[in-house]
Design a protein around this motif. Sequence first.
Motif, PDB file in Angstrom:
ATOM      1  N   THR B 171       0.843  -1.205   0.000  1.00  0.00           N
ATOM      2  CA  THR B 171       0.000   0.000   0.000  1.00  0.00           C
ATOM      3  C   THR B 171       0.876   1.252   0.000  1.00  0.00           C
ATOM      4  OG1 THR B 171      -1.482  -1.287   1.404  1.00  0.00           O
ATOM      5  CG2 THR B 171      -1.995   1.050   1.129  1.00  0.00           C
ATOM      6  N   LYS B 174       2.671   1.759  -3.331  1.00  0.00           N
ATOM      7  CA  LYS B 174       1.744   2.325  -4.324  1.00  0.00           C
ATOM      8  C   LYS B 174       1.564   3.834  -4.132  1.00  0.00           C
ATOM      9  CE  LYS B 174      -2.387   0.797  -4.803  1.00  0.00           C
ATOM     10  NZ  LYS B 174      -3.475   0.612  -5.748  1.00  0.00           N
ATOM     11  N   TYR B 186       8.424   0.370  -6.065  1.00  0.00           N
ATOM     12  CA  TYR B 186       8.024  -0.966  -6.512  1.00  0.00           C
ATOM     13  C   TYR B 186       9.207  -1.931  -6.526  1.00  0.00           C
ATOM     14  CZ  TYR B 186       3.440   0.757  -7.934  1.00  0.00           C
ATOM     15  OH  TYR B 186       2.197   1.281  -7.931  1.00  0.00           O
TER      16      TYR B 186
END
Lengths: 252, 215
Positions: B171, B174, B186
């Motif tokens: 989360t 992102k 990422y």
Amino acid sequence: MYYLEMNDVKKSFGDLEVLKGISLTVSEGEVVSIIGPSGSGKSTLLRIATLLETMDVGNLAYMGQYAVTMEDRHSVYAKTSQLKEIKKNFGLVFQSFNLFPHKSVLHNIIDAPIFVQKRKKAEVIEEAKELLRQMGLEDKADYYPCQLSGGQQQRIAIARALALKPKVLFFDEPTSALDPELTGEVLKVIKGLAEQKMTMVIVTHEMSFAKNISDRVIFMDKGVVAASGTPEEVFNSDNARMQEFLGKLKND
Amino acid sequence: MSFSVMLEQLAQGMCKSMLIFGLTLLFSMPLGLLVCFGRMSKNRLVSGIFGFFISVLRGTPLMLQLMVVYFFPYYLFGISIGNWRFPAIIVGFSINYAAYFAEIYRSGIEAIPKGQYEAAQILDYSKSQTFFKIVFPQVIKIILPAVTNEIITLVKDTSLAFSLAYMEMFTIAKQIAARDTTFVPYIVAALFYYIFNLLVAFVMRQFEKKLSYYN
Ligand SMILES: Nc1ncnc2c1ncn2[C@@H]1O[C@H](COP(=O)(O)OP(=O)(O)OP(=O)(O)O)[C@@H](O)[C@H]1O
Ligand SMILES: [Mg+2]
């Protein structure tokens, strides 16, 4: 008093009537061999005697204590607590050994006396070592079953059964799963037990062995006792089915 | 935002991912054993009910199950769900993984030869002694590879907690990626999951070695 007594035992699997009224008594120190063709119900009889299987009709007692009685033409099993008491009287050696693969040889032998009979560990270990000596395997206590030959595994299985000090010891084809060159060592151990007057019931296909060590031989065929008596009586009987059975063995 | 600040935020997420992972294992493995007993019950009704729940839990997305668990108290009882987010995640994960573990246990128990039970019965072991001293130790060895797979999946599945906007690793990655239009978080997240799983695989291999004393 008989060590083992069963009367008129009948058993069906579905429509197949496997035992058609078998009676068997075994006295202290007796060695009884059960022989007969494949499918005649020998294993089923042992499984019923050792309470692994239930009978439909008949009764069963050890040392005069009834595990199964007949009521109104049907077998009635005793209460669980009574059966537990009666079970202490017998042991069984399986064709396929059924040792516990995750336990060492020593633990295969001592765990039941310690966990089930709640006996003192030191004393049980002493006895286990003596049993291993008797089996000619005193150096194998810390091995695991997978590290042993079939003949050695079966001797461990015999020691495991003896550790619980049964009154009657059953064998279901103890050498059938073994290579021919390994059967001798197991039969020798059983012979030794017979000499010590261990009470035994042995299902076997080893005819000369049965002849040699048995006090009594029972020939089963198609769910009935077709002949029984001393080894001489049974092996020399002119019972047609017995002759046919022996003839077949010779031709094999 | 500097790289170190980003790493710090991601590290906080990692801790939460690992918390989900740890608590889920802690609850789902024993719960799975109970579910397995229910599934294997001789009572047809009991085994049928457990079989149905297992098939639903394995046959629907975990993400959806998390939503159901999270919103369930609100829609059913109108209870406020303010503090329920984290417990809901743990409950959802634990129930879902219990279903998978139950089937793994069952396959292991069914692989134990009948002769083992019969030997135990002849030696007069009680039912529970037979299970805990004879059957279960052998089951562990049999199911270890399947359990390892399941645990590796769980490491990656913890990222599904993003669906309830819980601030775990994925989360946060992102959010940072969207805010700073960068791909770096990422890559960090991927490294984290990968290294975590290398560790899991290593630990499980040690277990397997420990149990290789017999076959
Ligand atoms: N659990 C069972 N369910 C159905 N049929 C069975 C079961 N156990 C045994 N039978 C059948 O009962 C018959 C007798 O089997 P049993 O194993 O007692 O014979 P056996 O005399 O021991 O033969 P073998 O010498 O081959 O061991 C066989 O026809 C067998 O297929
Ligand atoms: Mg047989």
